[in-house]
Design a protein around this motif. Structure first.
Motif, PDB file in Angstrom:
ATOM      1  N   GLU A 111     -27.686  13.044 -64.237  1.00 12.12           N
ATOM      2  CA  GLU A 111     -28.451  12.223 -63.249  1.00 12.12           C
ATOM      3  C   GLU A 111     -27.978  10.790 -63.716  1.00 12.12           C
ATOM      4  N   ALA A 112     -27.751  10.434 -65.119  1.00  8.43           N
ATOM      5  CA  ALA A 112     -27.376   9.464 -65.649  1.00  8.43           C
ATOM      6  C   ALA A 112     -26.181   9.041 -64.859  1.00  8.43           C
ATOM      7  N   ALA A 133     -26.127  -0.847 -66.375  1.00  2.38           N
ATOM      8  CA  ALA A 133     -27.023   0.174 -66.633  1.00  2.38           C
ATOM      9  C   ALA A 133     -27.727  -0.074 -67.858  1.00  2.38           C
ATOM     10  N   GLU A 134     -28.723   0.614 -68.351  1.00  3.49           N
ATOM     11  CA  GLU A 134     -29.517   0.504 -69.462  1.00  3.49           C
ATOM     12  C   GLU A 134     -28.336   0.471 -70.896  1.00  3.49           C
ATOM     13  N   TYR A 174     -27.286   8.690 -74.390  1.00  2.96           N
ATOM     14  CA  TYR A 174     -26.636  10.063 -73.638  1.00  2.96           C
ATOM     15  C   TYR A 174     -26.915  11.093 -74.364  1.00  2.96           C
ATOM     16  N   VAL A 216     -29.179   3.014 -73.351  1.00  4.92           N
ATOM     17  CA  VAL A 216     -29.642   4.421 -72.877  1.00  4.92           C
ATOM     18  C   VAL A 216     -28.688   5.316 -74.149  1.00  4.92           C
ATOM     19  N   THR A 252     -20.507   2.065 -68.822  1.00  8.72           N
ATOM     20  CA  THR A 252     -22.021   1.865 -68.600  1.00  8.72           C
ATOM     21  C   THR A 252     -22.475   0.409 -68.745  1.00  8.72           C
ATOM     22  N   GLY A 256     -30.371  15.563 -67.216  1.00 15.21           N
ATOM     23  CA  GLY A 256     -30.677  14.038 -67.327  1.00 15.21           C
ATOM     24  C   GLY A 256     -29.269  13.155 -67.608  1.00 15.21           C
ATOM     25  N   LEU A 306     -30.578  12.653 -73.858  1.00 17.63           N
ATOM     26  CA  LEU A 306     -30.681  13.321 -72.691  1.00 17.63           C
ATOM     27  C   LEU A 306     -30.575  14.781 -72.642  1.00 17.63           C
TER      28      LEU A 306
END
Length: 266
Positions: free
Chosen positions: A144-145, A128-129, A134, A132, A248, A141, A137
């Motif tokens: 959702e991640a 994943a990104e 966390y 990111v 991640t 969000g 968010l």
């Protein structure tokens, strides 16, 4: 009265003259001589009358003799050639069979090596990104991640169910092996660690209400020692900030695959 001993003739006593046998011998000899003379006379007469026949008979005899001899040599050569061809065919068949076996073994070894290489090559998971944040968010969000991570790593039927009345479940999904995964998300700061009360509330519903095969609590913070003890007793997988980062970027295991000890070791 005495009797005189009878004298036995010697074993190699010479036989006497046999007139009858001698006469018979001379009669046969005379017949043979007469027959031979008659044959010679007949041949001589034929030669005188037909001289060409002698040449023809001589040619035929010589030809027949030569032909028989040549035929014998040809037959012998033919037998030798047939034996040589048979041996060559057997050698060629044996060589072709050996080459086919060697080629099959080489192909099998190549396939085995290719399969071993394929199995030995680690298959990277799509990350994943990695950048990111966390913490930045929203709670929705963050859920959702986490759901996106599950879908990325092969889960199906991924659903975000967090909200009022969720009874501790924020994300539910089916792992690639068919296990039902129930995840609760706790977006806490570094100073707010997940305590045993959070684990107890989740543990009271994840298995009995949501029928989880694998229960996971994911946080952006850390866990207290009592919380980890409770999770260990109940079989809940704890994912802290560091473990979430490894999940991640693809360097760590997925929550539904990793042994519980690896997640609770810290």
């Amino acid at each position: 009265m005495t009797t005189s001993a009878r004298r036995t003739p010697p074993a190699h006593r010479r036989r006497g003259f046999d007139l009858r046998a001698t006469a018979l011998f001379f009669v046969l000899l005379a017949v043979v001589v007469c027959a031979s003379g008659f044959a010679v006379h007949t041949v001589a007469g034929a030669v005188e009358r037909r001289p060409a026949w002698v040449f023809v008979l001589v040619v035929v005899g010589v030809s027949g003799s030569v032909g028989l001899r040549r035929r014998w040599h040809v037959a012998r050569a033919a037998r030798r050639a047939a034996a040589a061809l048979d041996e060559a065919a057997r050698e060629a068949a044996a060589r072709l069979e050996a080459e086919a076996e060697a080629e099959a073994e080489a192909e099998a070894e190549a396939e085995a090596e290719a399969e071993a290489e394929v199995l030995a090559i680690p298959r990277p998971r799509p990350a994943a990104e990695a950048t990111v944040d966390y913490d930045a968010l929203t709670p929705e969000g963050f859920e959702e991640a986490i759901a996106a991570l599950c879908a990325r790593d092969g889960c199906t039927a991924v659903d975000v169910v967090g909200g009022a009345g969720d009874l501790g479940a924020d994300v539910v999904a089916l792992a690639p092996d068919g296990c039902r995964v129930v995840i609760q998300c706790k977006q806490y700061g570094d100073s707010h660690r997940v305590g045993s009360q959070d684990l107890q509330r989740f543990g009271g519903t994840c298995f009995t209400v949501h029928e989880a095969d694998v229960a996971v609590l994911v946080t952006t913070s850390d866990f207290t020692a009592p919380a980890l003890e409770y999770a260990d007793r109940c079989g809940i997988v704890c994912v802290d900030r560091e473990t979430l980062r490894a999940w991640t970027d693809g360097t760590g295991p997925r929550p539904w695959e990793a042994p519980l000890a690896e997640w609770t070791a810290g």
